[in-house]
Design a protein around this motif. Structure first.
Motif, short mmCIF file in Angstrom:
data_model
loop_
_atom_site.label_atom_id
_atom_site.label_comp_id
_atom_site.label_asym_id
_atom_site.label_seq_id
_atom_site.Cartn_x
_atom_site.Cartn_y
_atom_site.Cartn_z
N GLY A 182 -17.89 -13.60 -7.78
CA GLY A 182 -18.93 -14.06 -8.70
C GLY A 182 -18.51 -15.28 -9.49
N PRO A 183 -19.46 -15.89 -10.20
CA PRO A 183 -19.20 -17.14 -10.92
C PRO A 183 -18.10 -17.05 -11.98
CG PRO A 183 -21.55 -16.84 -10.65
CD PRO A 183 -20.91 -15.57 -10.18
N SER A 184 -17.97 -15.90 -12.66
CA SER A 184 -16.97 -15.81 -13.73
C SER A 184 -15.56 -16.06 -13.22
CB SER A 184 -17.02 -14.43 -14.39
OG SER A 184 -18.22 -14.24 -15.08
N ILE A 185 -15.28 -15.63 -12.00
CA ILE A 185 -13.97 -15.84 -11.39
C ILE A 185 -14.01 -17.03 -10.45
CG2 ILE A 185 -12.15 -14.77 -9.98
CD1 ILE A 185 -13.37 -12.05 -10.97
N GLY A 186 -15.12 -17.17 -9.72
CA GLY A 186 -15.25 -18.27 -8.76
C GLY A 186 -15.16 -19.63 -9.40
N ALA A 187 -15.53 -19.75 -10.68
CA ALA A 187 -15.41 -21.03 -11.38
C ALA A 187 -13.97 -21.49 -11.44
CB ALA A 187 -15.98 -20.90 -12.79
N HIS A 188 -13.03 -20.55 -11.35
CA HIS A 188 -11.60 -20.88 -11.45
C HIS A 188 -10.90 -20.87 -10.09
CE1 HIS A 188 -12.08 -20.51 -15.79
NE2 HIS A 188 -12.70 -19.36 -15.57
N SER A 189 -11.40 -20.05 -9.16
CA SER A 189 -10.76 -19.96 -7.84
C SER A 189 -11.37 -20.93 -6.83
CB SER A 189 -10.82 -18.53 -7.31
OG SER A 189 -12.17 -18.07 -7.25
N GLY A 190 -12.66 -21.27 -7.02
CA GLY A 190 -13.29 -22.29 -6.20
C GLY A 190 -13.82 -21.80 -4.86
N PRO A 191 -14.55 -22.67 -4.16
CA PRO A 191 -15.04 -22.34 -2.82
C PRO A 191 -13.87 -22.07 -1.89
CG PRO A 191 -16.07 -24.35 -3.66
CD PRO A 191 -14.95 -24.02 -4.59
N GLY A 192 -14.06 -21.10 -1.01
CA GLY A 192 -13.03 -20.83 -0.01
C GLY A 192 -11.97 -19.83 -0.42
N ALA A 193 -12.00 -19.37 -1.67
CA ALA A 193 -11.02 -18.35 -2.08
C ALA A 193 -11.26 -17.07 -1.29
CB ALA A 193 -11.13 -18.09 -3.57
N ILE A 194 -10.17 -16.38 -0.98
CA ILE A 194 -10.22 -15.10 -0.28
C ILE A 194 -9.27 -14.13 -0.99
CG2 ILE A 194 -9.59 -13.84 1.82
CD1 ILE A 194 -12.02 -15.25 2.46
N GLY A 195 -9.75 -12.92 -1.26
CA GLY A 195 -8.90 -11.94 -1.90
C GLY A 195 -9.03 -10.57 -1.26
N ILE A 196 -7.97 -9.77 -1.35
CA ILE A 196 -7.99 -8.39 -0.90
C ILE A 196 -7.67 -7.51 -2.10
CG2 ILE A 196 -7.08 -6.68 0.72
CD1 ILE A 196 -6.10 -8.92 2.47
N CYS A 197 -8.48 -6.49 -2.32
CA CYS A 197 -8.30 -5.56 -3.43
C CYS A 197 -8.14 -4.16 -2.83
CB CYS A 197 -9.48 -5.61 -4.38
SG CYS A 197 -9.94 -7.30 -4.86
N PHE A 198 -7.13 -3.43 -3.25
CA PHE A 198 -6.79 -2.18 -2.57
C PHE A 198 -5.96 -1.28 -3.48
CE2 PHE A 198 -3.63 -5.42 -1.88
CZ PHE A 198 -2.42 -4.77 -2.05
N MET A 199 -5.85 -0.01 -3.10
CA MET A 199 -4.96 0.91 -3.79
C MET A 199 -3.57 0.79 -3.17
SD MET A 199 -6.87 2.32 -6.03
CE MET A 199 -5.78 3.63 -6.62
N GLY A 200 -2.56 0.68 -4.03
CA GLY A 200 -1.22 0.50 -3.51
C GLY A 200 -0.15 1.04 -4.44
N GLU A 201 1.08 1.06 -3.97
CA GLU A 201 2.21 1.52 -4.77
C GLU A 201 2.85 0.40 -5.55
OE1 GLU A 201 4.94 3.41 -2.13
OE2 GLU A 201 3.65 5.15 -1.75
N ILE A 202 2.63 -0.85 -5.13
CA ILE A 202 3.27 -2.01 -5.74
C ILE A 202 2.21 -2.99 -6.19
CG2 ILE A 202 4.97 -3.85 -5.44
CD1 ILE A 202 5.97 -2.27 -2.95
N ARG A 203 1.95 -3.06 -7.50
CA ARG A 203 0.94 -4.00 -7.95
C ARG A 203 1.46 -5.42 -7.81
NH1 ARG A 203 -2.98 -5.00 -13.13
NH2 ARG A 203 -4.19 -3.22 -12.46
N MET A 206 0.80 -1.22 0.00
CA MET A 206 0.00 0.00 0.00
C MET A 206 0.84 1.27 0.00
SD MET A 206 -3.22 -0.81 2.53
CE MET A 206 -4.25 0.57 2.01
N GLY A 207 1.95 1.28 0.71
CA GLY A 207 2.75 2.49 0.77
C GLY A 207 1.96 3.66 1.33
N HIS A 208 1.98 4.80 0.64
CA HIS A 208 1.30 5.99 1.16
C HIS A 208 -0.22 5.84 1.20
CE1 HIS A 208 0.79 6.95 -3.16
NE2 HIS A 208 -0.26 7.64 -2.75
#
Length: 291
Positions: free
Chosen positions: A270-291, A225-227
């Motif tokens: 949602g299903p478009s991504i969940g079909a590939h990540s499966g049950p139990g996937a967890i993600g964090i989406c945020f603004m940061g300095e390092i993608r 995240m940096g600043h």
């Protein structure tokens, strides 16, 4: 100044109430389970979708329909709107190309129309955060070009870190070898992945054990995240039908940032991504300095 609308796809994973409140146009992506097509009016609940995967039924996914793209965009053009479309990563789906072709054809058909297509090179709420920012800029009175240019300038600052609970979903999607999936499952390995600068999924490291993987996600977020740690941009926590763990991750984020009032959007993958990540996937989406 000509008015404009913001459109996106179903796989931005933003809560439906937000999309409706801000009148975001939606282009559906589709999925199929045992010959049944879903995604445009016919839907499974979050639990129903992931329960089908838990039962061993594997969904297949499809990108946006060119006819639906044409009709959706044309309806806005006829009402006098320009269109800013915020798209799922072009590196992970043919949907972006479908949108670009549709936009080009319509601008030839309606020379007065303007359709700008922004490739987020991102997924899920990583795409959703770009929509939230675009809405904010639009409400501040920015033009369609100003919003588009801001998004392009800051594209690499929309970050995603995630982990999966079942390695075999990554294996089926070609992200992991079968041997690695078998061995990793035996020793309780949980990979940490990110969306890279090109909009593709890459593994960054491995952890052992579920709780450790969730703590590591938050640590990696904080480092990247940096600043932005001191800003008030919302953070997204997405989950594959495991809301309790998503709320645990949200609590870790607030503790780590020492900001109890930081807006955290908790929403299912949602299903478009969940079909590939499966049950139990967890993600964090945020603004940061390092993608």
């Amino acid at each position: 100044m000509k008015p404009f609308v913001i459109t996106t796809e179903t796989n931005s994973d933003l809560p439906i109430h937000y999309l409706e409140e801000h009148e975001i146009g939606i282009i559906p992506h589709y999925y199929e389970i045992e010959g049944e097509l879903y995604g445009d009016g016919k839907e499974l609940s979050v639990k129903e979708f992931y329960d089908t995967m838990r039962a061993g039924k594997m969904p297949t996914t499809m990108a946006s329909n060119p006819a639906v793209i044409h009709d959706t965009f044309e309806s806005y053009i006829k009402k006098g709107f320009d269109i800013l479309h915020i798209s799922f990563s072009s590196a992970l789906s043919g949907g972006y190309n479908n949108i670009c072709v549709g936009a080009r054809d319509l601008m030839e058909e309606y020379p007065e129309a303007k359709i700008l297509v922004y490739d987020t090179l991102n997924v899920s709420i990583g795409e959703g955060l770009a929509i939230i920012k675009a809405v904010k800029l639009k409400e501040e009175g920015k033009t369609i070009e100003e919003v588009f240019d801001w998004l392009k300038e800051h594209r690499q600052e929309f970050c995603v870190r995630f982990t999966v609970d079942d390695l075999f979903h990554l294996q089926r999607g070609g992200r992991l070898s079968k041997t690695s999936a078998v061995v990793g499952t035996m020793i309780n390995i949980k990979p940490i992945l990110r969306v890279d600068e090109k909009g593709t999924l890459v593994a960054t490291q491995k952890t052992r054990g579920r709780k450790k993987s969730l703590v590591t996600l938050v640590d990696l977020m904080y480092e990247a995240m940096g600043h932005y740690r001191d800003e008030n941009d919302p953070i997204g926590v997405v989950h594959g039908d495991t809301k309790e763990e998503a709320e645990f991750v949200a609590s870790l984020i607030r503790e780590k940032l020492e900001k109890k009032d930081r807006e955290i959007i908790i929403t299912p993958v949602g299903p478009s991504i969940g079909a590939h990540s499966g049950p139990g996937a967890i993600g964090i989406c945020f603004m940061g300095e390092i993608r």
